[in-house]
Motif scaffolding. Structure first.
Motif, PDB file in Angstrom:
ATOM      1  N   ALA A 124      42.271  39.425  51.595  1.00 24.75           N
ATOM      2  CA  ALA A 124      42.061  38.376  50.587  1.00 24.75           C
ATOM      3  C   ALA A 124      40.636  37.835  50.637  1.00 24.75           C
ATOM      4  N   ARG A 125      40.091  37.647  51.832  1.00 25.86           N
ATOM      5  CA  ARG A 125      38.718  37.122  51.948  1.00 25.86           C
ATOM      6  C   ARG A 125      37.736  38.052  51.237  1.00 25.86           C
ATOM      7  N   GLN A 126      37.822  39.349  51.520  1.00 24.14           N
ATOM      8  CA  GLN A 126      36.915  40.316  50.902  1.00 24.14           C
ATOM      9  C   GLN A 126      37.113  40.359  49.388  1.00 24.14           C
ATOM     10  N   ALA A 127      38.372  40.302  48.946  1.00 26.04           N
ATOM     11  CA  ALA A 127      38.653  40.328  47.509  1.00 26.04           C
ATOM     12  C   ALA A 127      38.058  39.109  46.817  1.00 26.04           C
ATOM     13  N   MET A 128      38.262  37.921  47.371  1.00 26.72           N
ATOM     14  CA  MET A 128      37.750  36.716  46.721  1.00 26.72           C
ATOM     15  C   MET A 128      36.226  36.657  46.751  1.00 26.72           C
ATOM     16  N   GLU A 129      35.615  37.145  47.809  1.00 29.98           N
ATOM     17  CA  GLU A 129      34.150  37.202  47.832  1.00 29.98           C
ATOM     18  C   GLU A 129      33.646  38.167  46.762  1.00 29.98           C
ATOM     19  N   PHE A 130      34.367  39.270  46.559  1.00 35.20           N
ATOM     20  CA  PHE A 130      34.036  40.210  45.489  1.00 35.20           C
ATOM     21  C   PHE A 130      34.177  39.542  44.129  1.00 35.20           C
ATOM     22  N   TYR A 131      35.301  38.850  43.885  1.00 35.89           N
ATOM     23  CA  TYR A 131      35.516  38.198  42.595  1.00 35.89           C
ATOM     24  C   TYR A 131      34.484  37.099  42.350  1.00 35.89           C
ATOM     25  N   LYS A 132      34.019  36.441  43.397  1.00 35.28           N
ATOM     26  CA  LYS A 132      32.957  35.439  43.238  1.00 35.28           C
ATOM     27  C   LYS A 132      31.676  36.112  42.758  1.00 35.28           C
ATOM     28  N   LYS A 133      31.392  37.319  43.273  1.00 30.66           N
ATOM     29  CA  LYS A 133      30.204  38.064  42.807  1.00 30.66           C
ATOM     30  C   LYS A 133      30.377  38.477  41.350  1.00 30.66           C
ATOM     31  N   VAL A 134      31.600  38.803  40.957  1.00 24.81           N
ATOM     32  CA  VAL A 134      31.869  39.212  39.582  1.00 24.81           C
ATOM     33  C   VAL A 134      31.747  38.028  38.623  1.00 24.81           C
ATOM     34  N   PHE A 135      32.438  36.926  38.926  1.00 27.60           N
ATOM     35  CA  PHE A 135      32.568  35.818  37.987  1.00 27.60           C
ATOM     36  C   PHE A 135      31.678  34.616  38.283  1.00 27.60           C
ATOM     37  N   LYS A 156      43.222  34.963  58.730  1.00 26.04           N
ATOM     38  CA  LYS A 156      43.628  35.417  57.396  1.00 26.04           C
ATOM     39  C   LYS A 156      43.669  34.223  56.443  1.00 26.04           C
ATOM     40  N   ILE A 157      43.570  34.517  55.158  1.00 24.01           N
ATOM     41  CA  ILE A 157      43.503  33.468  54.138  1.00 24.01           C
ATOM     42  C   ILE A 157      44.900  32.972  53.764  1.00 24.01           C
ATOM     43  N   MET A 158      45.123  31.673  53.996  1.00 26.69           N
ATOM     44  CA  MET A 158      46.376  31.036  53.618  1.00 26.69           C
ATOM     45  C   MET A 158      46.350  30.637  52.139  1.00 26.69           C
ATOM     46  N   HIS A 159      45.188  30.209  51.665  1.00 23.75           N
ATOM     47  CA  HIS A 159      45.017  29.816  50.262  1.00 23.75           C
ATOM     48  C   HIS A 159      43.538  29.885  49.911  1.00 23.75           C
ATOM     49  N   SER A 160      43.257  30.418  48.727  1.00 26.37           N
ATOM     50  CA  SER A 160      41.884  30.399  48.226  1.00 26.37           C
ATOM     51  C   SER A 160      41.914  30.162  46.727  1.00 26.37           C
ATOM     52  N   MET A 161      40.839  29.571  46.240  1.00 28.06           N
ATOM     53  CA  MET A 161      40.736  29.287  44.812  1.00 28.06           C
ATOM     54  C   MET A 161      39.286  29.461  44.377  1.00 28.06           C
ATOM     55  N   LEU A 162      39.118  30.258  43.331  1.00 21.98           N
ATOM     56  CA  LEU A 162      37.824  30.460  42.713  1.00 21.98           C
ATOM     57  C   LEU A 162      37.857  29.787  41.353  1.00 21.98           C
ATOM     58  N   GLU A 163      36.958  28.836  41.129  1.00 22.29           N
ATOM     59  CA  GLU A 163      36.838  28.170  39.838  1.00 22.29           C
ATOM     60  C   GLU A 163      35.457  28.499  39.285  1.00 22.29           C
ATOM     61  N   THR A 164      35.429  29.044  38.059  1.00 25.82           N
ATOM     62  CA  THR A 164      34.173  29.511  37.493  1.00 25.82           C
ATOM     63  C   THR A 164      33.639  28.573  36.429  1.00 25.82           C
ATOM     64  N   ASP A 165      32.372  28.728  36.117  1.00 28.02           N
ATOM     65  CA  ASP A 165      31.743  27.931  35.071  1.00 28.02           C
ATOM     66  C   ASP A 165      32.340  28.242  33.699  1.00 28.02           C
ATOM     67  N   SER A 166      32.956  29.425  33.559  1.00 32.84           N
ATOM     68  CA  SER A 166      33.588  29.808  32.292  1.00 32.84           C
ATOM     69  C   SER A 166      34.980  29.217  32.136  1.00 32.84           C
ATOM     70  N   GLY A 167      35.455  28.498  33.160  1.00 29.18           N
ATOM     71  CA  GLY A 167      36.772  27.879  33.083  1.00 29.18           C
ATOM     72  C   GLY A 167      37.891  28.723  33.658  1.00 29.18           C
ATOM     73  N   PHE A 168      37.559  29.825  34.323  1.00 27.53           N
ATOM     74  CA  PHE A 168      38.579  30.665  34.952  1.00 27.53           C
ATOM     75  C   PHE A 168      38.965  30.073  36.299  1.00 27.53           C
ATOM     76  N   THR A 169      40.224  30.229  36.653  1.00 31.49           N
ATOM     77  CA  THR A 169      40.704  29.874  37.982  1.00 31.49           C
ATOM     78  C   THR A 169      41.507  31.054  38.502  1.00 31.49           C
ATOM     79  N   LEU A 170      41.149  31.535  39.669  1.00 32.06           N
ATOM     80  CA  LEU A 170      41.844  32.640  40.312  1.00 32.06           C
ATOM     81  C   LEU A 170      42.202  32.198  41.721  1.00 32.06           C
TER      82      LEU A 170
END
Length: 137
Positions: free
Chosen positions: A15-26, A49-63
């Motif tokens: 999950a950590r690697q995936a969310m860091e990747f998605y942060k680079k994308v979005f 390991k990741i218990m919870h993560s949240m990516l909030e983008t300037d475009s209004g996306f939340t993952l």
């Protein structure tokens, strides 16, 4: 805060690697908490390991995502895909390029019979993404 609906994806330890990747994308702001931060010594081998993560983008996306908790079975499947749509060609093509890199393209990003540009890919973490670019209004 208004109610919202957003994807929450489970991973099998990456999950950590995936969310860091998605942060680079979005882009955006990424917050992550580990099992160790909240579970103390009971977290054991899952402490980092990741218990919870949240990516909030300037475009209004939340993952949101997490690693599968200890004691629960990880069951990957084809029952989830994430859809990105809009009319900002540059933004959406940029997401597509990053998501499809090192992944598998099922439907190339190209004009479809309904008039929009659409593509479907599975990223390197096994998540299916649908990208639909409509003509600007």
């Amino acid at each position: 805060m208004p109610s919202r609906l957003n994807p929450y994806i489970s991973f099998d330890g990456d999950a950590r690697q995936a969310m860091e990747f998605y942060k680079k994308v979005f882009g955006g702001t990424l917050a992550m908490n580990t099992f160790g931060e909240f579970g103390g010594q009971e977290a054991g081998a899952a402490a980092d390991k990741i218990m919870h993560s949240m990516l909030e983008t300037d475009s209004g996306f939340t993952l949101m995502c997490a690693d599968t908790p200890p004691g629960m079975e990880y069951k990957p499947g084809n029952n989830i895909s994430v859809s990105l749509s809009g009319d900002d060609v540059g933004e959406l093509r940029g997401y597509w390029d990053k998501l499809s890199a090192d992944g598998t393209v099922a439907v190339p990003l190209e004009k479809q019979m309904w008039g929009d540009v659409f593509g479907m890919c599975t990223d390197r973490f096994g998540i299916t993404w649908l990208v639909n670019i409509s003509e600007p209004a």
